[in-house]
Enzyme design. Structure first.
Site, PDB file in Angstrom:
ATOM      1  N   HIS A  61       1.045  -1.267  -0.234  1.00 28.88           N
ATOM      2  CA  HIS A  61       0.049  -0.170  -0.349  1.00 28.88           C
ATOM      3  C   HIS A  61       0.376   1.213  -0.171  1.00 28.88           C
ATOM      4  O   HIS A  61       2.035   0.576   0.759  1.00 28.88           O
ATOM      5  CB  HIS A  61      -0.714   0.121   0.946  1.00 28.88           C
ATOM      6  N   GLU A  63       1.014   4.185   1.638  1.00 31.60           N
ATOM      7  CA  GLU A  63       1.767   4.703   3.539  1.00 31.60           C
ATOM      8  C   GLU A  63       2.931   3.523   3.483  1.00 31.60           C
ATOM      9  O   GLU A  63       3.875   3.820   3.990  1.00 31.60           O
ATOM     10  CB  GLU A  63       0.887   4.177   4.251  1.00 31.60           C
ATOM     11  N   CYS A  91      -6.360   1.943   5.971  1.00 30.87           N
ATOM     12  CA  CYS A  91      -6.330   0.988   6.134  1.00 30.87           C
ATOM     13  C   CYS A  91      -6.493  -0.356   7.639  1.00 30.87           C
ATOM     14  O   CYS A  91      -5.301   0.634   8.255  1.00 30.87           O
ATOM     15  CB  CYS A  91      -6.619  -0.595   5.073  1.00 30.87           C
ATOM     16  N   CYS A  94      -2.072  -0.489   7.630  1.00 30.36           N
ATOM     17  CA  CYS A  94      -1.418   0.727   7.627  1.00 30.36           C
ATOM     18  C   CYS A  94      -1.145   1.564   8.497  1.00 30.36           C
ATOM     19  O   CYS A  94      -0.477   1.955   9.032  1.00 30.36           O
ATOM     20  CB  CYS A  94      -2.043   1.705   6.197  1.00 30.36           C
TER      21      CYS A  94
END
Length: 163
Positions: A61, A63, A91, A94
């Site tokens: 992801h 992040e 999410c 993260c």
């Protein structure tokens, strides 16, 4: 006063614009358009965009990619005195990584009512049961961030023959 509170609205929007440019890069790679940038002392020390499909990595992801880059730049997995700017509310994975990294702030654009772990679905960053809380602010350029995501998914549905 927290680190996050000392950042001007104009600076927050400027860093979010940078994250939006990274989200565009994800879209160009046919990934969900999310971009992230980590700032310390008014300098970018890490950035990333969604790459799970390209990298065959469910943890890739935006992040996580930005935190990996920042950790390498600092030579430390602790990202204290850093603020992460991301175009979509993080999410669970993260948000958990942000707590472990000891980030001093998060700024996000669009909320994620289905999977957001900051304020929408869960409140991981401010959970008193954890050993660190991350101050946050949402809806910074939220309209632009949300528009980018909606356009991406609309194009995918149209390409698949769905409306």
């Amino acid at each position: 006063m927290s680190l996050l509170e000392r950042i001007s609205p104009a600076a927050r929007e400027g860093w979010m614009q940078h994250a939006l440019a990274l989200a565009q890069r994800a879209a160009a790679e046919d990934e969900v358009p999310v971009g992230a940038v980590i700032v310390r002392d008014e300098k970018i020390i890490g950035e990333g965009w969604n790459r799970p499909i390209r990298d065959h990595d469910p943890t890739a992801h935006a992040e996580i990619m930005a935190m990996r880059a920042a950790g390498q730049a600092l030579g430390n997995y602790r990202l204290s005195e850093c603020v992460l700017y991301v175009t979509l509310e993080p999410c669970l994975m993260c948000a958990g990584a942000m707590v472990h990294a000891r980030l001093d702030g998060l700024v996000f654009g669009a909320s994620d009512p289905k999977a957001g772990a900051v304020s929408s679905k869960f409140q991981v960053l401010t959970d008193n049961g954890l050993n660190h809380q991350v101050p946050w602010q949402g809806d910074v350029l939220g309209g632009q961030c949300g528009d980018l995501l909606r356009a991406f998914f609309r194009e995918r549905r149209q390409a698949a023959g769905k409306s």
